[in-house]
Structure formats: C-alpha cells, structure tokens
Scaffold this active site. Structure first.
Site, PDB file in Angstrom:
ATOM      1  N   GLY A  14       0.847  -1.198   0.000  1.00  0.00           N
ATOM      2  CA  GLY A  14       0.000   0.000   0.000  1.00  0.00           C
ATOM      3  C   GLY A  14       0.876   1.239   0.000  1.00  0.00           C
ATOM      4  N   ASN A  15       0.288   2.331   0.498  1.00  0.00           N
ATOM      5  CA  ASN A  15       0.989   3.595   0.568  1.00  0.00           C
ATOM      6  C   ASN A  15       2.260   3.472   1.421  1.00  0.00           C
ATOM      7  OD1 ASN A  15       0.353   6.737   2.102  1.00  0.00           O
ATOM      8  ND2 ASN A  15       0.860   6.464  -0.039  1.00  0.00           N
ATOM      9  N   TRP A  16       2.107   2.955   2.632  1.00  0.00           N
ATOM     10  CA  TRP A  16       3.226   2.824   3.564  1.00  0.00           C
ATOM     11  C   TRP A  16       4.165   1.707   3.115  1.00  0.00           C
ATOM     12  CZ3 TRP A  16       6.724   4.698   6.149  1.00  0.00           C
ATOM     13  CH2 TRP A  16       7.201   4.276   7.396  1.00  0.00           C
ATOM     14  N   GLY A  17       3.607   0.610   2.638  1.00  0.00           N
ATOM     15  CA  GLY A  17       4.433  -0.500   2.161  1.00  0.00           C
ATOM     16  C   GLY A  17       5.331  -0.087   1.007  1.00  0.00           C
ATOM     17  N   LYS A 123      -0.219  -1.587  11.836  1.00  0.00           N
ATOM     18  CA  LYS A 123      -0.865  -0.760  12.851  1.00  0.00           C
ATOM     19  C   LYS A 123      -2.047  -1.521  13.411  1.00  0.00           C
ATOM     20  CE  LYS A 123       1.646   2.931  11.942  1.00  0.00           C
ATOM     21  NZ  LYS A 123       2.671   3.393  12.878  1.00  0.00           N
ATOM     22  N   LYS A 207      -2.569   5.274  20.168  1.00  0.00           N
ATOM     23  CA  LYS A 207      -2.526   6.699  19.794  1.00  0.00           C
ATOM     24  C   LYS A 207      -3.814   7.125  19.083  1.00  0.00           C
ATOM     25  CE  LYS A 207      -0.817   6.041  15.174  1.00  0.00           C
ATOM     26  NZ  LYS A 207      -0.004   6.492  14.060  1.00  0.00           N
ATOM     27  N   LYS A 298     -13.533   1.965   7.826  1.00  0.00           N
ATOM     28  CA  LYS A 298     -13.747   2.082   9.265  1.00  0.00           C
ATOM     29  C   LYS A 298     -12.653   2.945   9.889  1.00  0.00           C
ATOM     30  CE  LYS A 298     -17.463  -0.126   9.936  1.00  0.00           C
ATOM     31  NZ  LYS A 298     -18.585   0.712  10.370  1.00  0.00           N
ATOM     32  N   GLN A 300     -10.104   3.792  12.668  1.00  0.00           N
ATOM     33  CA  GLN A 300      -9.370   2.922  13.582  1.00  0.00           C
ATOM     34  C   GLN A 300      -9.559   3.310  15.053  1.00  0.00           C
ATOM     35  OE1 GLN A 300      -7.869   0.159  12.209  1.00  0.00           O
ATOM     36  NE2 GLN A 300      -7.960  -0.387  14.366  1.00  0.00           N
TER      37      GLN A 300
END
Lengths: 344, 344
Positions: A14-17, A123, A207, A298, A300
């Site tokens: 994805g974006n972070w991956g 996360k 967080k 959804k 988080q």
C-alpha cells in the site's frame, strides 16, 4: 539457499508498504555482502487500467496506484503470489492491513527460511475481552520465528518524499536489531532500536484513541492548551495501559518517535482527529462520517476505543483510564463531547 | 499579624498575571479559614485614557489594558506600590517579566511575613557562561524564603476564558505544595504538584529554543513528521540539559504539563515558532522581524539559544546538544536552515 546473504521480502504494497519498500531496496545496495540485491515485494494483484498492477509496477518502477509520483529502486520486484515472493526469505517485512495478517502468514508457513526473522509495521492490535494479541507475536507464532516491530511519526507520503523523520524499532535480539537498522536507517529516516517491542506496537494502536479525543477538543474549539493536555493525558494512559497489562514496557519508550512524536503527528493531522472533529461540529454519527469522509472505511480510533473499553470492562478497570473511557462514552453512549475535559 | 490566616499577594499584572490573579482570588474564597479574603495584586502603575490603571482595575474589576473582557473577582485589589501590596504577605505569587524580578524583590525585602513562601511563574532563566540561576532560587535568596515554580501549557487568554488545561507546580516542601494546590487548582486549571522545581522552571525557558527549531522546519515546509521529530529531539535535549547541569531533575517531569504539553503548545502556535518560520520564508534577520512582528520586543527563544550556546561553549559541550546548537548556528552564524534536519 546456497548463498549466505540475507534475502529480504516486503509483504504488502500500500501507501506505507511502497514507501518502506523504497527504503529497504535502497539500503540493501549499501550492503552487497550482507543482502541479496533483489528485494521481492508481495503485491496484492489488482487491475490497473486493464493491466495487472504488478506488471505496471515492475515496468514503471512506481506503485502508480498507492504511491504515485515516487520512483522505486529497480531492485525491488513486485510479485503477486505471496508464497513465491517470500520463498527462502530470511528477512520478512510485514506492512499490510491487519485483517490480512493471519491468512497471509498461514500461506507462507513452511516456505520461509528456517532462520528467518520478521518485523511488523502493522498498525493495530487484536484486542478481545479475554486478552490482547500483538501482531508481531501472532506473526512469530504462526511462522515460528522472532518478530520485531517498527512504529513512529511516519506519514507515508512524507517519508516517500524523503522528508526528515524518526522511527522506533522494538526488537528483543541485539543481532536482529543491527540487521533491521541497516535495512531501515537512512539520513532522512532515522532509526532508533530499543528492546521494548511491545511498547512500540501498543503506541501505534492506542494513539488513535487519543487522536479521537484531540479531535473532539478541536470540534469544541477548545484551543491549544486543552489539546496539549489531552495529548499528554493520552500519552500517560497509553503508558499505564502498557505497564499494567504487559511485562517489559518501559517509560522511556513513550519518549521515542513511536510514542510522543507519533502521537503529536496523529493528533495534529490524521483521519481520526478529523472525523472526531466533524462528529462534534456536524452532529452526525461516526458511521455516516465514515461513509462521507473515508469512502466507507472504518475509523481505527473509535474501533480501538470500543475494544479497549471491552477489555477494561472485563477487568473492572475502566475508571482507571478516564480519557480512553470518555472517548468511548462520547462516541458510543451519547455522552456530551464536553465530557472530554469534564470527566478526565 | 494577629490573624493566622494566610495573606496572598500577586506580584505582577500583565496578561498572565491577571489570568492567575483571577484564579487565586476565586480560590481563596473556597478556604475562608485558611486565607485572608482580600488578595492584593501589585500593578505597575500606568496611565490608561487619562486615569490610573489601578483605579480603573479596582472600579471595573477588569484589567482593561492586559486582559480585556475578563471580569476579576471583587476580592482582588490592585495596589500600585509593591511594598504596600506585599506587606505582611505569607504567600507571594511572582508573575512578572524576568528583568524586573531582582529590583522588585530588593524593595520587598523585610516587608513580607518571616514565614512567607513564594511561587515563581516567571518564564526564563538567567544563563551566564559561569552558571545558571533560576528565578525561583533568586527570589528565595533575596527574600530568604522558599520559592516553588509553576509552568505548563497555559496560554493566558485561554486560561482566562476557563478553557481546560493543566499545569505543573514544582515544590520542595510537601506542605507548601498543599497550599499552592489549594490556591491554583480549579476544575479547568488542573494542578499537578511534583518535587522537581528545577525541571519545571528549566522546561519553561528551554522550550522556546525548540520552538525556534520547529519554526525553521515550518518555514522549510517540512511537514508533520519532521516537526514531531524536532519536538521530540528538543524534549530529549531539554531533559539532558537538566540532568547534566542540575541535581534532582527527573525524567518524569518531562511527561508533565510543564514538559511535553507546554512544548507542544509552544511549537504549534507561539511567537518563537512564528518568527522563526518568517526568518526562513522572508530571509530577513531576527532583529528586523522583531520590529515588524513583535513591536520591537525581543524574541525569547533566540536569546535563550545564544545564552545556552555560550554556557555550553564554556563547558566544551556544544556538540552534545545538536538541536540547541543548530538553532544557534542557523540564527547567529548563517548556517542554512536545512541544518535543522541535517545536523541533528
């Protein structure tokens, strides 16, 4: 494997991956004696304008769908089959949505190197009334290997643009810590390795509950003092939660990037803060806002707030976490948003 | 004094002094057996539209010059003479600009009750190459009494509007701590009393250096990850500075409102951040920006950065505080603002 070099595989794209894949593939080039130069990345296959996404990525060296505009190193190769991607891998980087972790690990089982080690950038937590499972532990259990965790103030797009930031790796083994440091550390992505892998992972999930609280405060236009107080209280409840329910969680972890820095970032921008703010200003329920603001995804923070509440209720400890509890009551029980300052 | 009740005096009546005077005067009403109900406040006499400011305050119950629109309790009385204001006082609340502290204390000497105790809300430190003096210590020395300190994420206007926040009182004596808690704590202004009065006071001064760093990052448009990293590094250098040069400074203090919360507030709004941002975007020197943005007032953060630098240079320890050092080098030595991420 005849080679003694480490084979690295990134699970998720994805974006972070994609941002992380870029770093890892660049860094293996600095250690040609240590790492195989080809880094495989498991990409969930999708159609992209009539082509396969993996084919576009491997031709363009760009994840055109999830990290547009950022060129990837040529030594990272998108692979649509997770078993093929991870076959013989010694270092596994998990960076995928948490709901896919178990299924993917079950498929990989028996195919990774027996001496493999993993790191989880996932996360979230698996919080049930009967107990909490960290994804690093779940990965470790299914694959029967050690799994570290990485978390920090790391908005993916900013990392991909090579803007300066820090991150925290929590790792039980010193040797694994050195390997992960080599794989992740860059002048713009500064890694700090600590032993408290539980604290690192807890911070990344809890967080979001605090960010909902900060968003409620923003929605009420309470200003800067109030928001700072909510962030601080949140940090203290995160720490208390960790120290109460897990061994080995240390105060110092909350001074790391995964702690205070990520919390600051999440409470200043971020979808949890934003939707909670809209919850106050629009008066609409969360599921409507999820439709309107997140394309039905959804949120988080509210999900985690509910899970944490159920977990604490089962232990009769709800009152010891007044901020977490108040976020829950405002979102799910119709308590007035003002409770966020009245009841903490 | 024939009465055993405590007589409270507030020394100073600016924006913050007026907000604090309001709290203190309200709180003594909750403890009629403990405190004299009249609270005297020393107000530096000024002309206000042809009238004396003290007369306007005492008639309108409002500091029309420094905290307009906020009504003050009727039991707080503005007194233009500091000796008369503090005569026989048992509790002294110092909340005035740091350059006036010594002169005011010298005048008060011999006039306050012999068992008096003080609390300093003064921002700043007296940093010279030969050593650092805390204002609480200076007040205590001149008046020969104990002096505590109070600091937190407390923007005066927000406190005056009774928006929720927290603050930290650092106090060596448990008994004094209880008195100060009664005087300052309200449902919207939450007090936490700790023993580390040095840490409390250090935070209030050093945070401004970090805010300059955060402002440089904003000026360079580095985004949220970077700013969170600078805030975190700054918090760590504040802590290291305290622990290196003072006894009794504790890690826990930096989790208090005076530490992390005040730093967050100062780095998100605040003049230090704002002027440093303009320093990058406009290319103008600090003294020009002080004229243009602050009516010629001196910026605290850059001043403290220079004092800290001189102090560290005298001890050959500049390199151990890379963020403080980089702020200094960018502001005073023409280093490129980008150093704020390159050199820390």
């Amino acid at each position: 494997m005849s080679s003694t070099k480490q084979r690295v595989c990134v699970i998720g794209s994805g974006n972070w991956g994609s941002a992380v894949g870029k770093i890892v593939a660049q860094n293996v080039q600095n250690f040609p004696d240590l790492f195989e130069q080809e880094v495989r990345q498991w990409v969930f296959e999708e159609d992209y304008n009539g082509e396969k996404l993996t084919e576009v990525i491997n031709r363009e060296h760009e994840n055109v769908k999830y990290l547009k505009g950022i060129k990837l190193p040529h030594n990272i190769v998108a692979v649509p089959d997770v078993v093929e991607a991870s076959k013989g891998a010694n270092v596994l980087v998990f960076v995928l949505p948490h709901q896919f972790v178990r299924g993917v690990c079950e498929k990989m089982k028996g195919h990774v190197a027996h001496d493999a080690r993993a790191i989880s950038l996932i996360k979230g937590l698996d919080i049930l009334p009967e107990g909490i499972t960290l994804f690093s532990e779940e990965i470790g259990r299914i694959l029967d290997i050690n799994c570290a965790s990485l978390s920090g103030a790391n908005i993916a797009d900013e990392v991909a643009q090579e803007k300066f930031c820090e991150t925290t790796i929590g790792c039980r083994s010193v040797e694994d810590g050195e390997t992960f440091f080599k794989l992740f550390h860059t002048p713009y992505f500064r890694v700090n390795v600590i032993r408290d892998y539980v604290g690192v992972e807890l911070c990344g999930a809890l967080k979001n509950v605090v960010a909902v609280g900060a968003g409620l405060s923003d929605g009420l236009k309470y200003g800067s003092n109030t928001k700072a107080a909510i962030i601080r209280r949140g940090l203290m409840e995160m720490r208390k939660f960790g120290k109460t329910f897990f061994g080995g969680v240390e105060s110092e972890t909350f001074f790391e990037s995964c702690g205070v820095a990520d919390l600051i970032t999440t409470c200043s921008g971020g979808r949890n803060r934003k939707v909670a703010e809209a919850f106050v200003t629009s008066g609409k329920p969360i599921d409507v806002l999820e439709q309107e603001m997140l394309n039905g995804q959804k949120l988080q923070g509210t999900l985690t707030a509910a899970e944490v509440h159920e977990f604490l209720t089962a232990r009769k400890m709800v009152d010891e976490f007044p901020l977490f509890n108040t976020v829950y009551r405002v979102i799910y029980e119709g308590a007035h948003p003002e409770s966020i300052v009245r009841d903490i």
